[in-house]
Design an enzyme around this catalytic site. Structure first.
Site, PDB file in Angstrom:
ATOM      1  N   ASP A   5     -33.561  10.944  44.161  1.00  0.00           N
ATOM      2  CA  ASP A   5     -33.390  12.387  43.923  1.00  0.00           C
ATOM      3  C   ASP A   5     -32.750  12.642  42.559  1.00  0.00           C
ATOM      4  OD1 ASP A   5     -33.587  15.062  44.531  1.00  0.00           O
ATOM      5  OD2 ASP A   5     -31.723  15.126  45.681  1.00  0.00           O
ATOM      6  N   ASN A  28     -34.589  13.922  39.696  1.00  0.00           N
ATOM      7  CA  ASN A  28     -35.501  13.911  38.529  1.00  0.00           C
ATOM      8  C   ASN A  28     -35.574  15.278  37.855  1.00  0.00           C
ATOM      9  OD1 ASN A  28     -36.118  11.329  39.210  1.00  0.00           O
ATOM     10  ND2 ASN A  28     -38.175  11.759  39.979  1.00  0.00           N
ATOM     11  N   ARG A  86     -33.485  17.906  38.022  1.00  0.00           N
ATOM     12  CA  ARG A  86     -32.231  18.327  37.371  1.00  0.00           C
ATOM     13  C   ARG A  86     -31.984  17.532  36.092  1.00  0.00           C
ATOM     14  NH1 ARG A  86     -28.596  17.348  42.216  1.00  0.00           N
ATOM     15  NH2 ARG A  86     -30.528  16.465  43.004  1.00  0.00           N
ATOM     16  N   TRP A  87     -32.324  16.249  36.114  1.00  0.00           N
ATOM     17  CA  TRP A  87     -32.146  15.402  34.917  1.00  0.00           C
ATOM     18  C   TRP A  87     -32.927  16.014  33.742  1.00  0.00           C
ATOM     19  CZ3 TRP A  87     -35.355  12.771  31.579  1.00  0.00           C
ATOM     20  CH2 TRP A  87     -34.786  11.754  30.799  1.00  0.00           C
ATOM     21  N   HIS A 112     -39.677  13.222  36.274  1.00  0.00           N
ATOM     22  CA  HIS A 112     -40.444  12.292  37.118  1.00  0.00           C
ATOM     23  C   HIS A 112     -40.933  11.106  36.279  1.00  0.00           C
ATOM     24  CE1 HIS A 112     -40.076  15.107  40.290  1.00  0.00           C
ATOM     25  NE2 HIS A 112     -40.913  16.003  39.801  1.00  0.00           N
ATOM     26  N   THR A 122     -43.694  15.061  52.943  1.00  0.00           N
ATOM     27  CA  THR A 122     -44.677  16.059  53.430  1.00  0.00           C
ATOM     28  C   THR A 122     -44.255  17.460  52.963  1.00  0.00           C
ATOM     29  OG1 THR A 122     -43.457  16.094  55.520  1.00  0.00           O
ATOM     30  CG2 THR A 122     -45.455  14.789  55.489  1.00  0.00           C
ATOM     31  N   GLU A 123     -42.949  17.669  52.811  1.00  0.00           N
ATOM     32  CA  GLU A 123     -42.453  18.979  52.355  1.00  0.00           C
ATOM     33  C   GLU A 123     -42.712  19.198  50.854  1.00  0.00           C
ATOM     34  OE1 GLU A 123     -40.586  16.891  54.289  1.00  0.00           O
ATOM     35  OE2 GLU A 123     -40.619  18.062  56.152  1.00  0.00           O
ATOM     36  N   TRP A 127     -45.345  18.930  49.300  1.00  0.00           N
ATOM     37  CA  TRP A 127     -46.623  19.635  49.059  1.00  0.00           C
ATOM     38  C   TRP A 127     -46.382  21.109  48.767  1.00  0.00           C
ATOM     39  CZ3 TRP A 127     -50.473  16.697  47.877  1.00  0.00           C
ATOM     40  CH2 TRP A 127     -50.685  15.473  48.512  1.00  0.00           C
ATOM     41  N   ARG A 150     -44.260  22.332  46.717  1.00  0.00           N
ATOM     42  CA  ARG A 150     -43.826  22.584  45.326  1.00  0.00           C
ATOM     43  C   ARG A 150     -44.972  23.231  44.542  1.00  0.00           C
ATOM     44  NH1 ARG A 150     -39.606  17.990  43.232  1.00  0.00           N
ATOM     45  NH2 ARG A 150     -38.245  18.192  45.013  1.00  0.00           N
ATOM     46  N   LEU A 194     -40.914  -9.832  46.877  1.00  0.00           N
ATOM     47  CA  LEU A 194     -40.468  -8.522  47.382  1.00  0.00           C
ATOM     48  C   LEU A 194     -41.638  -7.684  47.916  1.00  0.00           C
ATOM     49  CD1 LEU A 194     -38.100  -6.312  47.301  1.00  0.00           C
ATOM     50  CD2 LEU A 194     -39.108  -5.606  45.132  1.00  0.00           C
ATOM     51  N   ARG A 229     -29.076   7.251  48.288  1.00  0.00           N
ATOM     52  CA  ARG A 229     -29.629   8.509  47.798  1.00  0.00           C
ATOM     53  C   ARG A 229     -28.933   8.840  46.482  1.00  0.00           C
ATOM     54  NH1 ARG A 229     -31.520  13.954  50.558  1.00  0.00           N
ATOM     55  NH2 ARG A 229     -32.001  15.106  48.665  1.00  0.00           N
TER      56      ARG A 229
HETATM   57  C1  FPP Z   1     -37.001  13.868  43.699  1.00  0.00           C
HETATM   58  O1  FPP Z   1     -36.405  14.512  42.595  1.00  0.00           O
HETATM   59  C2  FPP Z   1     -38.092  13.006  43.255  1.00  0.00           C
HETATM   60  C3  FPP Z   1     -39.405  13.156  43.597  1.00  0.00           C
HETATM   61  C4  FPP Z   1     -39.871  14.222  44.507  1.00  0.00           C
HETATM   62  C5  FPP Z   1     -40.442  12.287  43.047  1.00  0.00           C
HETATM   63  C6  FPP Z   1     -40.093  10.834  42.854  1.00  0.00           C
HETATM   64  C7  FPP Z   1     -41.190  10.235  42.090  1.00  0.00           C
HETATM   65  C8  FPP Z   1     -41.066   9.376  41.080  1.00  0.00           C
HETATM   66  C9  FPP Z   1     -39.787   8.780  40.631  1.00  0.00           C
HETATM   67  C10 FPP Z   1     -42.326   9.048  40.354  1.00  0.00           C
HETATM   68  C11 FPP Z   1     -42.767   7.663  40.336  1.00  0.00           C
HETATM   69  C12 FPP Z   1     -42.754   6.922  41.593  1.00  0.00           C
HETATM   70  C13 FPP Z   1     -43.312   5.682  41.729  1.00  0.00           C
HETATM   71  C14 FPP Z   1     -43.196   5.003  43.020  1.00  0.00           C
HETATM   72  C15 FPP Z   1     -44.040   4.995  40.634  1.00  0.00           C
HETATM   73  P1  FPP Z   1     -36.426  16.112  42.534  1.00  0.00           P
HETATM   74  O2  FPP Z   1     -37.628  16.528  41.783  1.00  0.00           O
HETATM   75  O3  FPP Z   1     -36.291  16.669  43.906  1.00  0.00           O
HETATM   76  O4  FPP Z   1     -35.134  16.375  41.689  1.00  0.00           O
HETATM   77  P2  FPP Z   1     -34.146  17.625  41.811  1.00  0.00           P
HETATM   78  O5  FPP Z   1     -33.433  17.486  43.113  1.00  0.00           O
HETATM   79  O6  FPP Z   1     -33.232  17.409  40.648  1.00  0.00           O
HETATM   80  O7  FPP Z   1     -34.972  18.854  41.698  1.00  0.00           O
END
Ligand code: FPP
Length: 244
Positions: free
Chosen positions: A17, A19, A21-22, A34, A63-64, A66, A68, A128, A185
């Site tokens: 989690d 991505n 906000r980063w 992402h 599933t949730e 989708w 976005r 792995l 997490r």
């Molecule tokens: C949650 O952050 C992250 C996701 C919904 C996507 C995760 C996907 C990747 C890291 C892409 C690559 C994956 C692989 C396996 C190659 P968020 O968008 O909910 O962040 P936020 O909480 O800051 O809004």
């Protein structure tokens, strides 16, 4: 002195989690988060392989998710296909076996095809096992499992007396894996968000403030070290699990 057990976790599960906000913190669109997150995936896989962890399970798309905006969903699917395509040679070199869980049939065809081919190509690797949870949620897994049970009952493979934890576990997407020892997490939220609801019964939980794109091998090693200092009792007493 605090006692350490030095038991290595066999299975680590991660909710990646933070991505969005980063990216937003850097004035960028969420998709860049992402993209940076895929680098963190690479680091996590390498750190697990080095530490001889046998199973790593990543929550990539729920599933949730989708619900976005379509542009973000499309970008994520595109990123997944590209990441898989680019990474397969490295997975082969490092003996990583790819696996996927979730309602895969909901994914765009190109994504399903890429996964199917990468899973087949890496199926004989012996290191792995990297499982990507896609269009996955714990409750949806339960619904799909219940339908499998219904099929078994309908064709007289089982009766009510056969229903037990071992049998139900065999209907889960993770039937071939041990339960996670560790759940991490990132992103600072302290919740499970519909991930592996059956499998996390006795998992040790770690909530890290770091955003997923900033996740490094050192974070994983620190979690493993903390895990080794926790006493896992599985319902027993302290004296039973650690005789003094
Ligand atoms: C949650 O952050 C992250 C996701 C919904 C996507 C995760 C996907 C990747 C890291 C892409 C690559 C994956 C692989 C396996 C190659 P968020 O968008 O909910 O962040 P936020 O909480 O800051 O809004």
């Amino acid at each position: 002195m605090e006692e350490t057990h030095n038991i290595m976790p066999r299975h680590i599960a991660i909710i990646m989690d933070g991505n969005g906000r980063w990216a937003q913190q850097r004035g960028l669109e969420r998709v860049y988060g992402h993209q940076a997150g895929t680098e963190a995936v690479r680091r996590a896989v390498e750190a697990c392989a080095k530490a001889n962890v046998q199973y790593l399970t990543l929550y990539a798309f729920s599933t949730e998710n989708w619900n976005r905006p379509k542009s973000e969903v499309d970008a994520l699917m595109h990123l997944l296909v590209k990441a898989l395509h680019d990474e397969v040679p490295k997975l082969m070199k490092n003996q990583v076996r790819l696996n996927a869980i979730g309602a895969m049939e909901d994914l765009p065809q190109a994504c399903q095809d890429e996964f199917r081919s990468a899973i087949a190509e890496t199926s004989r690797n012996t290191g792995l096992t990297l499982t990507i949870a896609l269009s996955y949620s714990g409750r949806n897994e339960w619904v799909r499992a219940a339908k499998k049970v219904f099929d078994d009952v309908a064709c007289h493979k089982v009766t009510k007396d056969d229903i037990c934890e071992t049998y139900l576990n065999s209907k889960m997407d993770t039937a071939q894996m041990p339960d996670p020892d560790i759940l991490i997490r990132t992103g600072g939220e302290c919740r499970i968000s519909n991930f592996l609801l059956w499998q996390l019964a006795y998992t040790e939980l770690f909530f890290l403030p770091v955003m997923w794109p900033d996740f490094k091998g050192d974070h994983l090693r620190e979690v493993i070290s903390q895990f080794q200092s926790r006493e896992r009792r599985f319902g027993k007493t302290s004296e039973q699990v650690t005789p003094r």
